[in-house]
Design a protein around this motif. Structure first.
Motif, PDB file in Angstrom:
ATOM      1  N   GLY A 142      10.414   4.478  -7.252  1.00  0.00           N
ATOM      2  CA  GLY A 142      10.704   5.715  -7.958  1.00  0.00           C
ATOM      3  C   GLY A 142       9.821   6.895  -7.612  1.00  0.00           C
ATOM      4  N   ILE A 143       9.107   6.814  -6.489  1.00  0.00           N
ATOM      5  CA  ILE A 143       8.286   7.937  -6.064  1.00  0.00           C
ATOM      6  C   ILE A 143       9.168   8.839  -5.206  1.00  0.00           C
ATOM      7  CG2 ILE A 143       6.254   8.677  -4.752  1.00  0.00           C
ATOM      8  CD1 ILE A 143       5.077   5.872  -5.388  1.00  0.00           C
ATOM      9  N   ASP A 144       9.327  10.047  -5.640  1.00  0.00           N
ATOM     10  CA  ASP A 144      10.175  10.999  -4.936  1.00  0.00           C
ATOM     11  C   ASP A 144       9.377  11.634  -3.810  1.00  0.00           C
ATOM     12  OD1 ASP A 144      12.224  12.700  -4.214  1.00  0.00           O
ATOM     13  OD2 ASP A 144      11.795  14.152  -5.799  1.00  0.00           O
ATOM     14  N   ILE A 145       9.619  11.161  -2.606  1.00  0.00           N
ATOM     15  CA  ILE A 145       8.912  11.746  -1.467  1.00  0.00           C
ATOM     16  C   ILE A 145       9.889  12.600  -0.690  1.00  0.00           C
ATOM     17  CG2 ILE A 145       7.193   9.914  -1.248  1.00  0.00           C
ATOM     18  CD1 ILE A 145       8.771   8.833   1.113  1.00  0.00           C
ATOM     19  N   GLU A 146       9.470  13.813  -0.487  1.00  0.00           N
ATOM     20  CA  GLU A 146      10.271  14.742   0.293  1.00  0.00           C
ATOM     21  C   GLU A 146       9.566  14.900   1.618  1.00  0.00           C
ATOM     22  OE1 GLU A 146      11.400  19.318  -0.179  1.00  0.00           O
ATOM     23  OE2 GLU A 146      11.702  18.096  -1.968  1.00  0.00           O
ATOM     24  N   ILE A 147      10.202  14.429   2.663  1.00  0.00           N
ATOM     25  CA  ILE A 147       9.567  14.484   3.977  1.00  0.00           C
ATOM     26  C   ILE A 147       9.950  15.793   4.651  1.00  0.00           C
ATOM     27  CG2 ILE A 147       9.359  13.398   6.230  1.00  0.00           C
ATOM     28  CD1 ILE A 147       9.967  10.745   4.903  1.00  0.00           C
ATOM     29  N   ILE A 148       8.974  16.652   4.759  1.00  0.00           N
ATOM     30  CA  ILE A 148       9.144  17.905   5.473  1.00  0.00           C
ATOM     31  C   ILE A 148       8.280  17.788   6.717  1.00  0.00           C
ATOM     32  CG2 ILE A 148       8.821  20.398   5.414  1.00  0.00           C
ATOM     33  CD1 ILE A 148       9.027  20.137   2.326  1.00  0.00           C
ATOM     34  N   HIS A 155      -3.724  10.986   5.153  1.00  0.00           N
ATOM     35  CA  HIS A 155      -4.147  11.183   3.763  1.00  0.00           C
ATOM     36  C   HIS A 155      -2.976  11.009   2.802  1.00  0.00           C
ATOM     37  CE1 HIS A 155      -5.167  13.661   0.189  1.00  0.00           C
ATOM     38  NE2 HIS A 155      -6.281  12.969   0.297  1.00  0.00           N
ATOM     39  N   GLU A 156      -1.840  11.591   3.126  1.00  0.00           N
ATOM     40  CA  GLU A 156      -0.664  11.469   2.257  1.00  0.00           C
ATOM     41  C   GLU A 156      -0.166  10.028   2.185  1.00  0.00           C
ATOM     42  OE1 GLU A 156      -1.053  15.678   3.307  1.00  0.00           O
ATOM     43  OE2 GLU A 156      -0.912  13.916   4.610  1.00  0.00           O
ATOM     44  N   ASP A 157      -0.209   9.321   3.314  1.00  0.00           N
ATOM     45  CA  ASP A 157       0.238   7.933   3.297  1.00  0.00           C
ATOM     46  C   ASP A 157      -0.721   7.033   2.519  1.00  0.00           C
ATOM     47  OD1 ASP A 157       2.586   8.464   4.578  1.00  0.00           O
ATOM     48  OD2 ASP A 157       1.991   7.615   6.505  1.00  0.00           O
ATOM     49  N   ALA A 158      -2.008   7.292   2.603  1.00  0.00           N
ATOM     50  CA  ALA A 158      -2.968   6.529   1.794  1.00  0.00           C
ATOM     51  C   ALA A 158      -2.707   6.786   0.310  1.00  0.00           C
ATOM     52  CB  ALA A 158      -4.405   6.898   2.170  1.00  0.00           C
ATOM     53  N   TRP A 159      -2.410   8.035  -0.028  1.00  0.00           N
ATOM     54  CA  TRP A 159      -2.079   8.379  -1.419  1.00  0.00           C
ATOM     55  C   TRP A 159      -0.807   7.643  -1.855  1.00  0.00           C
ATOM     56  CZ3 TRP A 159       1.971  10.269  -4.125  1.00  0.00           C
ATOM     57  CH2 TRP A 159       1.710  10.678  -5.433  1.00  0.00           C
ATOM     58  N   LEU A 160       0.204   7.585  -0.985  1.00  0.00           N
ATOM     59  CA  LEU A 160       1.446   6.864  -1.311  1.00  0.00           C
ATOM     60  C   LEU A 160       1.170   5.392  -1.570  1.00  0.00           C
ATOM     61  CD1 LEU A 160       4.375   7.996   1.028  1.00  0.00           C
ATOM     62  CD2 LEU A 160       4.254   8.099  -1.462  1.00  0.00           C
ATOM     63  N   MET A 161       0.307   4.790  -0.765  1.00  0.00           N
ATOM     64  CA  MET A 161      -0.030   3.379  -0.962  1.00  0.00           C
ATOM     65  C   MET A 161      -0.639   3.157  -2.342  1.00  0.00           C
ATOM     66  SD  MET A 161      -1.551   2.611   2.857  1.00  0.00           S
ATOM     67  CE  MET A 161      -2.986   1.923   2.118  1.00  0.00           C
ATOM     68  N   ARG A 162      -1.542   4.028  -2.727  1.00  0.00           N
ATOM     69  CA  ARG A 162      -2.168   3.922  -4.049  1.00  0.00           C
ATOM     70  C   ARG A 162      -1.118   4.056  -5.147  1.00  0.00           C
ATOM     71  NH1 ARG A 162      -3.887   7.699  -7.663  1.00  0.00           N
ATOM     72  NH2 ARG A 162      -5.461   6.976  -9.139  1.00  0.00           N
ATOM     73  N   ALA A 163      -0.216   5.010  -5.002  1.00  0.00           N
ATOM     74  CA  ALA A 163       0.831   5.225  -6.002  1.00  0.00           C
ATOM     75  C   ALA A 163       1.767   4.022  -6.090  1.00  0.00           C
ATOM     76  CB  ALA A 163       1.616   6.495  -5.668  1.00  0.00           C
ATOM     77  N   ILE A 164       2.076   3.390  -4.970  1.00  0.00           N
ATOM     78  CA  ILE A 164       2.931   2.200  -4.972  1.00  0.00           C
ATOM     79  C   ILE A 164       2.242   1.063  -5.701  1.00  0.00           C
ATOM     80  CG2 ILE A 164       3.909   0.402  -3.475  1.00  0.00           C
ATOM     81  CD1 ILE A 164       4.499   2.710  -1.447  1.00  0.00           C
ATOM     82  N   LEU A 165       0.956   0.854  -5.438  1.00  0.00           N
ATOM     83  CA  LEU A 165       0.227  -0.214  -6.119  1.00  0.00           C
ATOM     84  C   LEU A 165       0.192   0.032  -7.628  1.00  0.00           C
ATOM     85  CD1 LEU A 165      -1.387  -2.845  -5.938  1.00  0.00           C
ATOM     86  CD2 LEU A 165      -3.444  -1.452  -5.588  1.00  0.00           C
ATOM     87  N   LEU A 166      -0.058   1.270  -8.022  1.00  0.00           N
ATOM     88  CA  LEU A 166      -0.050   1.592  -9.455  1.00  0.00           C
ATOM     89  C   LEU A 166       1.327   1.341 -10.071  1.00  0.00           C
ATOM     90  CD1 LEU A 166      -2.152   4.882  -9.347  1.00  0.00           C
ATOM     91  CD2 LEU A 166      -2.840   2.730 -10.431  1.00  0.00           C
ATOM     92  N   ALA A 167       2.379   1.679  -9.331  1.00  0.00           N
ATOM     93  CA  ALA A 167       3.737   1.470  -9.834  1.00  0.00           C
ATOM     94  C   ALA A 167       4.044  -0.025  -9.982  1.00  0.00           C
ATOM     95  CB  ALA A 167       4.752   2.146  -8.922  1.00  0.00           C
ATOM     96  N   ILE A 168       3.650  -0.831  -9.002  1.00  0.00           N
ATOM     97  CA  ILE A 168       3.862  -2.278  -9.102  1.00  0.00           C
ATOM     98  C   ILE A 168       3.127  -2.832 -10.315  1.00  0.00           C
ATOM     99  CG2 ILE A 168       3.408  -4.514  -8.012  1.00  0.00           C
ATOM    100  CD1 ILE A 168       3.816  -3.089  -5.286  1.00  0.00           C
ATOM    101  N   ALA A 169       1.915  -2.337 -10.544  1.00  0.00           N
ATOM    102  CA  ALA A 169       1.110  -2.803 -11.685  1.00  0.00           C
ATOM    103  C   ALA A 169       1.679  -2.336 -13.015  1.00  0.00           C
ATOM    104  CB  ALA A 169      -0.329  -2.305 -11.530  1.00  0.00           C
ATOM    105  N   GLY A 170       2.579  -1.363 -12.964  1.00  0.00           N
ATOM    106  CA  GLY A 170       3.133  -0.824 -14.203  1.00  0.00           C
ATOM    107  C   GLY A 170       2.232   0.199 -14.858  1.00  0.00           C
ATOM    108  N   TRP A 171       1.295   0.750 -14.086  1.00  0.00           N
ATOM    109  CA  TRP A 171       0.379   1.754 -14.621  1.00  0.00           C
ATOM    110  C   TRP A 171       0.973   3.129 -14.381  1.00  0.00           C
ATOM    111  CZ3 TRP A 171      -5.256   0.047 -13.021  1.00  0.00           C
ATOM    112  CH2 TRP A 171      -5.538  -1.176 -13.632  1.00  0.00           C
TER     113      TRP A 171
END
Length: 191
Positions: free
Chosen positions: A159-165, A171-187
């Motif tokens: 459910g992360i809305d990424i708009e690829i321009i 840096h952005e991909d590392a941030w996405l990885m963190r957001a995915i882990l948080l989403a899997i954890a339900g945080w």
């Protein structure tokens, strides 16, 4: 693996305050080298965010994917120059990467190119791609193996809305990885 087991694994990993590492490479497969590296702490703060001048040229297919060109890295520091900072940040820490095999290969090749001894424990690297595959729990009907997903697919599926321009940098991909882990954890993830 059940959804609850994947959530528990993600939460346990987050309790270890992992770092998130993503690099962009020359794109030479088994000879790939780091041309950009980003390392974020568990709160998303950048600890390293550097372009790196590789030994070899960046393949056009890699530039087309990540946008980093030979001209951009021409005046960037070489791997040997940023290595002390990278080691200081990573050694002894739990490090989340997305595609563990290709990430470690690029780091290892960058070490080899400057004839430096590899100092990282591979057991400290954690594959978010593998966790996401177990989280989705979808299997190939022919082989029974878990399906794998690109970083972009994983982001969309949680459910992360990424708009690829044009391009996403390390840096952005590392941030996405963190957001995915948080989403899997339900945080909660705040964008």
């Amino acid at each position: 693996m059940t959804l609850l087991e994947a959530q528990l694994e993600a939460r346990n990993l987050l309790q270890e305050s992992p770092l998130f590492l993503h690099s962009k490479t020359t794109g030479a497969l088994e000879l790939s080298e780091v041309v950009e590296i980003a390392i974020l702490d568990s709160a998303g703060k950048p600890l390293v965010d550097e372009l790196v001048k590789p030994k070899r040229h960046i393949r056009q297919i890699a530039t087309d994917e990540h946008g980093v060109t030979d001209e951009m890295v021409d005046t960037a520091p070489r791997w040997a120059e940023i290595l002390p900072k990278v080691e200081e940040v990573l050694v002894g820490k739990k490090v989340c990467v997305y595609d563990q095999e290709s990430e470690i290969q690029a780091l290892y090749n960058s070490y080899n190119n400057i004839h430096q001894r590899w100092v990282f424990d591979p057991n400290n690297f954690y594959s978010l791609m593998d966790l996401f595959s177990r989280y989705k729990n979808e299997r190939d009907p022919r082989t029974g193996a878990f399906l794998t997903y690109s970083l972009e697919e994983a982001a969309r599926l949680v459910g992360i809305d990424i708009e690829i321009i044009a391009f996403r940098r390390a840096h952005e991909d590392a941030w996405l990885m963190r957001a995915i882990l948080l989403a899997i954890a339900g945080w909660k993830v705040y964008y």
